[in-house]
Design a protein around this motif. Structure first.
Motif, PDB file in Angstrom:
ATOM      1  N   LEU A  30     129.579  93.976  76.340  1.00 15.94           N
ATOM      2  CA  LEU A  30     130.239  92.682  76.231  1.00 15.94           C
ATOM      3  C   LEU A  30     131.717  92.838  76.574  1.00 15.94           C
ATOM      4  CD1 LEU A  30     130.452  89.699  75.362  1.00 15.94           C
ATOM      5  CD2 LEU A  30     130.709  90.497  73.001  1.00 15.94           C
ATOM      6  N   HIS A  31     132.200  92.007  77.491  1.00 15.27           N
ATOM      7  CA  HIS A  31     133.604  92.005  77.888  1.00 15.27           C
ATOM      8  C   HIS A  31     134.199  90.626  77.640  1.00 15.27           C
ATOM      9  CE1 HIS A  31     133.108  95.872  79.780  1.00 15.27           C
ATOM     10  NE2 HIS A  31     132.229  95.406  80.641  1.00 15.27           N
ATOM     11  N   LEU A  32     135.473  90.614  77.245  1.00 10.87           N
ATOM     12  CA  LEU A  32     136.232  89.376  77.084  1.00 10.87           C
ATOM     13  C   LEU A  32     137.264  89.300  78.205  1.00 10.87           C
ATOM     14  CD1 LEU A  32     137.177  86.865  75.472  1.00 10.87           C
ATOM     15  CD2 LEU A  32     138.586  88.422  74.089  1.00 10.87           C
ATOM     16  N   LYS A  33     137.345  88.156  78.861  1.00 10.65           N
ATOM     17  CA  LYS A  33     138.290  88.014  79.950  1.00 10.65           C
ATOM     18  C   LYS A  33     138.781  86.570  80.029  1.00 10.65           C
ATOM     19  CE  LYS A  33     136.602  88.034  84.171  1.00 10.65           C
ATOM     20  NZ  LYS A  33     135.811  88.326  85.388  1.00 10.65           N
ATOM     21  N   MET A  34     139.944  86.395  80.646  1.00 10.91           N
ATOM     22  CA  MET A  34     140.466  85.070  80.930  1.00 10.91           C
ATOM     23  C   MET A  34     140.132  84.709  82.377  1.00 10.91           C
ATOM     24  SD  MET A  34     144.186  85.485  79.134  1.00 10.91           S
ATOM     25  CE  MET A  34     144.787  83.922  79.744  1.00 10.91           C
ATOM     26  N   GLY A  35     139.787  83.450  82.619  1.00 10.64           N
ATOM     27  CA  GLY A  35     139.464  83.051  83.978  1.00 10.64           C
ATOM     28  C   GLY A  35     138.771  81.701  83.999  1.00 10.64           C
ATOM     29  N   PHE A  36     138.202  81.386  85.142  1.00 10.19           N
ATOM     30  CA  PHE A  36     137.514  80.121  85.349  1.00 10.19           C
ATOM     31  C   PHE A  36     136.029  80.407  85.548  1.00 10.19           C
ATOM     32  CE2 PHE A  36     141.863  79.789  86.870  1.00 10.19           C
ATOM     33  CZ  PHE A  36     142.313  78.655  86.198  1.00 10.19           C
ATOM     34  N   ILE A  37     135.186  79.795  84.758  1.00  5.06           N
ATOM     35  CA  ILE A  37     133.764  80.104  84.768  1.00  5.06           C
ATOM     36  C   ILE A  37     133.150  79.865  86.144  1.00  5.06           C
ATOM     37  CG2 ILE A  37     133.071  77.798  83.955  1.00  5.06           C
ATOM     38  CD1 ILE A  37     131.451  81.162  82.946  1.00  5.06           C
ATOM     39  N   GLU A  38     133.643  78.843  86.866  1.00  4.33           N
ATOM     40  CA  GLU A  38     133.064  78.526  88.170  1.00  4.33           C
ATOM     41  C   GLU A  38     133.431  79.558  89.239  1.00  4.33           C
ATOM     42  OE1 GLU A  38     136.958  76.158  87.986  1.00  4.33           O
ATOM     43  OE2 GLU A  38     135.378  76.857  86.626  1.00  4.33           O
ATOM     44  N   GLU A  39     134.388  80.450  88.955  1.00  3.12           N
ATOM     45  CA  GLU A  39     134.798  81.475  89.912  1.00  3.12           C
ATOM     46  C   GLU A  39     134.153  82.830  89.631  1.00  3.12           C
ATOM     47  OE1 GLU A  39     136.487  80.916  92.539  1.00  3.12           O
ATOM     48  OE2 GLU A  39     137.072  78.843  92.103  1.00  3.12           O
ATOM     49  N   GLU A  40     133.309  82.915  88.618  1.00  2.00           N
ATOM     50  CA  GLU A  40     132.709  84.191  88.239  1.00  2.00           C
ATOM     51  C   GLU A  40     131.786  84.730  89.339  1.00  2.00           C
ATOM     52  OE1 GLU A  40     132.862  86.222  84.963  1.00  2.00           O
ATOM     53  OE2 GLU A  40     134.698  85.337  85.737  1.00  2.00           O
ATOM     54  N   GLU A  41     131.834  86.045  89.548  1.00  2.00           N
ATOM     55  CA  GLU A  41     130.987  86.728  90.522  1.00  2.00           C
ATOM     56  C   GLU A  41     130.003  87.612  89.771  1.00  2.00           C
ATOM     57  OE1 GLU A  41     133.467  88.697  93.326  1.00  2.00           O
ATOM     58  OE2 GLU A  41     134.564  86.888  93.863  1.00  2.00           O
ATOM     59  N   VAL A  42     128.992  86.995  89.227  1.00  2.00           N
ATOM     60  CA  VAL A  42     127.972  87.676  88.438  1.00  2.00           C
ATOM     61  C   VAL A  42     126.610  87.153  88.871  1.00  2.00           C
ATOM     62  CG1 VAL A  42     129.375  88.166  86.385  1.00  2.00           C
ATOM     63  CG2 VAL A  42     128.323  85.924  86.643  1.00  2.00           C
ATOM     64  N   ASP A  43     125.547  87.735  88.289  1.00  2.00           N
ATOM     65  CA  ASP A  43     124.205  87.251  88.620  1.00  2.00           C
ATOM     66  C   ASP A  43     123.965  85.847  88.073  1.00  2.00           C
ATOM     67  OD1 ASP A  43     123.635  89.587  89.917  1.00  2.00           O
ATOM     68  OD2 ASP A  43     122.549  90.491  88.263  1.00  2.00           O
ATOM     69  N   VAL A  44     124.416  85.604  86.827  1.00  2.00           N
ATOM     70  CA  VAL A  44     124.131  84.326  86.157  1.00  2.00           C
ATOM     71  C   VAL A  44     125.405  83.741  85.561  1.00  2.00           C
ATOM     72  CG1 VAL A  44     122.823  83.165  84.327  1.00  2.00           C
ATOM     73  CG2 VAL A  44     121.796  85.083  85.564  1.00  2.00           C
ATOM     74  N   ILE A  45     125.614  82.453  85.782  1.00  2.12           N
ATOM     75  CA  ILE A  45     126.675  81.700  85.120  1.00  2.12           C
ATOM     76  C   ILE A  45     126.025  80.698  84.178  1.00  2.12           C
ATOM     77  CG2 ILE A  45     128.446  79.923  85.466  1.00  2.12           C
ATOM     78  CD1 ILE A  45     129.255  81.331  88.023  1.00  2.12           C
ATOM     79  N   VAL A  46     126.555  80.582  82.960  1.00  2.00           N
ATOM     80  CA  VAL A  46     126.002  79.656  81.972  1.00  2.00           C
ATOM     81  C   VAL A  46     126.835  78.369  81.967  1.00  2.00           C
ATOM     82  CG1 VAL A  46     125.502  79.282  79.523  1.00  2.00           C
ATOM     83  CG2 VAL A  46     125.089  81.527  80.564  1.00  2.00           C
ATOM     84  N   ASN A  47     126.136  77.261  81.928  1.00  4.25           N
ATOM     85  CA  ASN A  47     126.773  75.938  81.871  1.00  4.25           C
ATOM     86  C   ASN A  47     126.205  75.175  80.678  1.00  4.25           C
ATOM     87  OD1 ASN A  47     128.103  73.515  82.587  1.00  4.25           O
ATOM     88  ND2 ASN A  47     126.274  72.808  83.673  1.00  4.25           N
TER      89      ASN A  47
END
Length: 831
Positions: A280-297
């Motif tokens: 588990l990592h904590l980061k600041m940013g914009f969820i719509e800009e994430e480069e991962v397999d899955v984004i949660v909405n």
């Protein structure tokens, strides 16, 4: 979701999909509207089209004032350095993994340069490296290094022998860097992909080899930047772990991932936690800009994406198709109406989006929502990003959200057997939320320890970081709201992976391939050593591939995706023209808005209920019908319906709806199918309000009642016909005896004869579309016709259609036909 279809893969099949997994997944989505998930397959080395990574520098340290080593997550084909390292084989045949990706991106000259090297010096031995020009890559040179290859279940003795060769290969790379005065070089996790070398051991050897080369004064005081670059998260993490542990041990008590570097984190932040196999990592940013397999909405109960800041941001970035997909899923017969809805990522930098709709405002609902997302992601993905759920409209306190979400991850990690990286992404301005998560991760409320690596624990940590699924069978899983689509995707995949020295892909959209597509075909021909031939005869086109069976399968998958992209480009152009014919957006001060492509985008956004669309520096408010230009001036925008009122149909202009066949079909229609020996599996009503308006206008012109006719189509064209109507490219008959137009049959049995069974031999079902067709004044057809023949010699006065014995009908304008129903029949009971 309906029942899940899976295919276990033998090693040869897994090797094929490793080479072209991105194109394979895209093709499955385009052909069947189905999501393909590859289990127990290496992410690195995927060939073909995928999401472009943004360069992400994770860690950097200096061996001296002249030599810097850094760890990056990036696409090596786009990484900006003077030279990149290619994971090559002894013959420098770049037919798989990273080598294939670099060769494709660099163009056909890469393979030609490599062949010239082989002709001159012979094979490149394992542990050696050579260099060539980089072609179209954004660097000057490619260093082709041959790393060792080991068996999937290698013994310790085999690994020990291979480790020496890998160390030698890195030294060979660095020697070329020095000899050629190369200022910067990008090195991947050599041998860890298709060559099966353990990822953790690979990282250790690469870093140690660089360190030793430096200690032996191999760089001769020259300024050199060494980038350790990979595009998959596990390799990036291993490279960072090894670099920190071997080169900078004092750094390993801090952040492990480096994902939060560059952001303003609280001091003493415990921003990473290890919870079993879950990181588990904590980061600041914009969820719509994430480069991962899955984004949660988070999504509202009505499944609209226009409510809530998170949904709006994701919808804006993903584009209108994500809302269309949700509504199509809602209208599906298999839709369960549960609390988690899965869509593709569309324009987002992810493979899937999990839309969670919390059942109520309770803590239990939030906990269950997070847990369900984790459980679903662990079935086939390796990374997932969450926003801070529940702090908006649901009104949860931020400290409660932090506690509940973190506990859900920790509890899931206790039982999860596969490795999963989880990110909590906090909006940059929300300092209170960041602090709440940070405090929660530091406190004793979670039974997980902060990630620490001590010098004496390097080996054990590396072992723990291995993929737990490494010895499990590779499989392909298909997920869709439609069971028929899953089974078609499965059967198509089985057929594509069957060994064959010759394979033909039939698709008339071959005529729309452009110059870049043909250059790509040429590079495929060189890379895979196959023969590729395009054809178009008797109204039917496609591509034939000849070569070794495994190479033929790889190229066939790449070609399928290329043709799917061509047909989607064609469909989008048709969609644009259809919408522009029935409704137009305009602005006196901003004439660019009236362009067909802009007008169509605005209309689809309007129908979907989206409030604003941004074009460059212009913001269009669909709610207030205004546009704010780049100078700040506000102007009025008009929406004009050309043929009368034009309203939304389930937030779109078209829809496919499952219907009860007994309610929508008369007994005589049912008898038609029964007489043909067909068992109806499903009936869908097809609606398109734009096509309906155009059809009605044509009916006024023709002035004769339409006929009920039938057309047989392939599974991949069902949705396209609903979107843009009938096109001659979608269902060409075996022979175009009566003209180059759109064919229909007056009977179901006639449709099966017109479109011969062998054309659909690999499909699990028979797809029949019932349509209303304006045949009007008709004449006898002939093969040379591209338009209906003229009446009485007047070229401006033509027949409306041609026919043959009132059995086969051909129209030359798709707006003369309106799709009504899609009837899916079971082939197992067909006579």
């Amino acid at each position: 979701m309906s029942d899940i279809q899976q295919i276990p893969l033998v090693p040869e099949q897994a090797a094929i999909l490793r080479k072209c997994q991105s194109s394979f997944c895209h093709a499955v989505q385009a052909k069947f509207n189905c999501m393909a998930i590859l289990h127990n397959m290496e992410e690195a080395g995927s060939f073909g089209t995928g999401h472009a990574l943004r360069a992400d520098k994770r860690y950097s340290t200096k061996l001296s004032s002249e030599v810097e080593i850094s760890v990056w997550k990036d696409d090596l084909t786009r990484h900006k350095v003077a030279a990149v390292v290619n994971a090559a084989n002894e013959k420098l045949k770049h037919a798989g993994g990273l080598a294939q990706a670099l060769s494709y991106a660099g163009g056909p000259m890469i393979q030609k340069y490599s062949d010239d090297v082989i002709k001159k010096i012979g094979k490149v031995k394992t542990g050696e490296a050579v260099f060539t020009p980089a072609g179209n890559l954004p660097c000057e040179l490619i260093i082709h290094a041959v790393g060792p290859q080991v068996s999937p279940k290698s013994s310790q003795k085999e690994l020990d022998q291979a480790a020496v060769l890998l160390h030698t290969a890195i030294s060979s790379i660095l020697q070329i860097v020095v000899n050629q005065n190369i200022p910067s070089v990008a090195i991947p996790a050599l041998s860890s992909g298709l060559f099966n070398f353990p990822r953790d051991l690979c990282a250790d050897i690469i870093v140690k080899a660089i360190k030793q080369f430096h200690e032996y004064k191999g760089f001769y005081g020259k300024n050199v930047e060494i980038h350790l670059v990979n595009n998959d998260e596990p390799s990036v993490q291993e490279m960072e772990r090894a670099t920190r542990a071997i080169l900078d041990p004092s750094s390993i008590s801090g952040s492990f991932s480096g994902a939060v570097q560059g952001h303003s984190m609280p001091s003493s932040s415990s921003n990473s936690l290890q919870c079993g196999n879950v990181t588990l990592h904590l980061k600041m940013g914009f969820i719509e800009e994430e480069e991962v397999d899955v984004i949660v909405n988070t999504i509202s109960k009505d499944l609209g994406l226009s409510q809530g800041e998170i949904s709006k941001a994701i919808s804006t970035k993903a584009g209108t198709k994500i809302q269309d997909e949700i509504y199509q899923m809602k209208n599906s017969t298999s839709f369960s109406g549960g609390d988690l809805h899965v869509t593709h990522g569309h324009n987002l930098k992810c493979k899937a989006v999990y839309h969670t709709a919390l059942t109520d405002r309770s803590w239990k609902s939030l906990h269950n929502g997070v847990s369900e997302c984790l459980r679903r992601a662990a079935r086939g993905y390796t990374s997932i990003s969450f926003p801070a759920i529940g702090t908006g409209n649901l009104g949860f306190q931020k400290q409660d959200v932090a506690r509940i979400m973190t506990e859900a991850v920790a509890e899931f990690g206790k039982h999860n057997k596969s490795k999963l990286v989880v990110y909590f992404v906090v909006f940059p301005k929300d300092k209170d939320m960041l602090k709440a998560f940070d405090n929660e991760m530091k406190s004793g409320k979670v039974k997980a320890k902060s990630l620490e690596v001590r010098n004496d624990m390097t080996t054990s940590f590396a072992s723990a970081a291995k993929e737990t699924t490494a010895n499990e069978t590779p499989t392909v899983e298909f997920q869709s709201s439609c069971g028929e689509a899953q089974r078609e995707a499965k059967e198509w995949t089985i057929n594509m992976l069957k060994p064959s020295k010759k394979r033909t892909i039939n698709n008339n959209h071959v005529i729309y391939l452009g110059q870049k597509d043909h250059e790509y075909l040429l590079s495929l021909q060189i890379i895979f050593d196959v023969h590729i031939e395009e054809f178009f005869r008797s109204g039917n086109g496609g591509i034939t591939i000849t070569g070794s069976p495994s190479d033929v399968s790889c190229v066939a998958i790449e070609v399928e995706f290329m043709l799917c992209k061509a047909q989607e480009d064609f469909a989008q152009a048709e969609e644009r023209d259809i919408l522009y014919s029935v409704v137009r957006w305009s602005c006196k001060d901003e004439p660019w808005i009236q362009r067909p492509e802009i007008s169509a985008v605005l209309e689809k956004a309007h129908l979907a209920g989206i409030e604003n669309r941004v074009f460059s520096n212009h913001k269009v408010s669909l709610m207030h019908r205004t546009v704010v230009g780049n100078t700040g001036r506000t102007s009025a925008v008009e929406r004009t319906c050309m043929f009368g009122h034009f309203k939304s149909l389930n937030n779109s202009f078209y829809a496919r709806t499952h219907v009860n066949r007994d309610d929508y079909f008369e007994k005589d229609v049912m008898k038609i199918f029964n007489a043909c020996g067909l068992s109806i599996v499903k009936v869908e009503k097809l609606e398109n309000i734009a096509l309906k308006q155009l059809f009605d206008r044509n009916e006024q012109r023709v002035k004769e009642k339409p006929k009920r006719l039938y057309q047989r189509v392939s599974a991949q064209f069902c949705d396209l016909i609903c979107r843009v109507g009938f096109q001659k490219e979608f269902a060409p008959p075996a022979e175009q005896r009566y003209g180059s137009g759109i064919y229909f049959s007056s009977t179901v049995d006639g449709a099966r004869r017109l479109w011969k069974e062998q054309e659909h031999e690999h499909e699990q079902y028979i797809y029949i579309i019932q349509a209303q067709v304006l045949t009007g004044r008709t004449s006898i057809g002939s093969p040379d016709l591209i338009l209906p023949p003229a009446m009485k010699g007047d070229p401006l006065d033509r027949y409306d259609s041609v026919s043959h014995r009132a059995q086969t009908w051909v129209i030359f304008n798709g707006q003369q036909a309106l799709p009504e129903y899609l009837i899916i029949c079971d082939t197992s009971t067909a006579v």
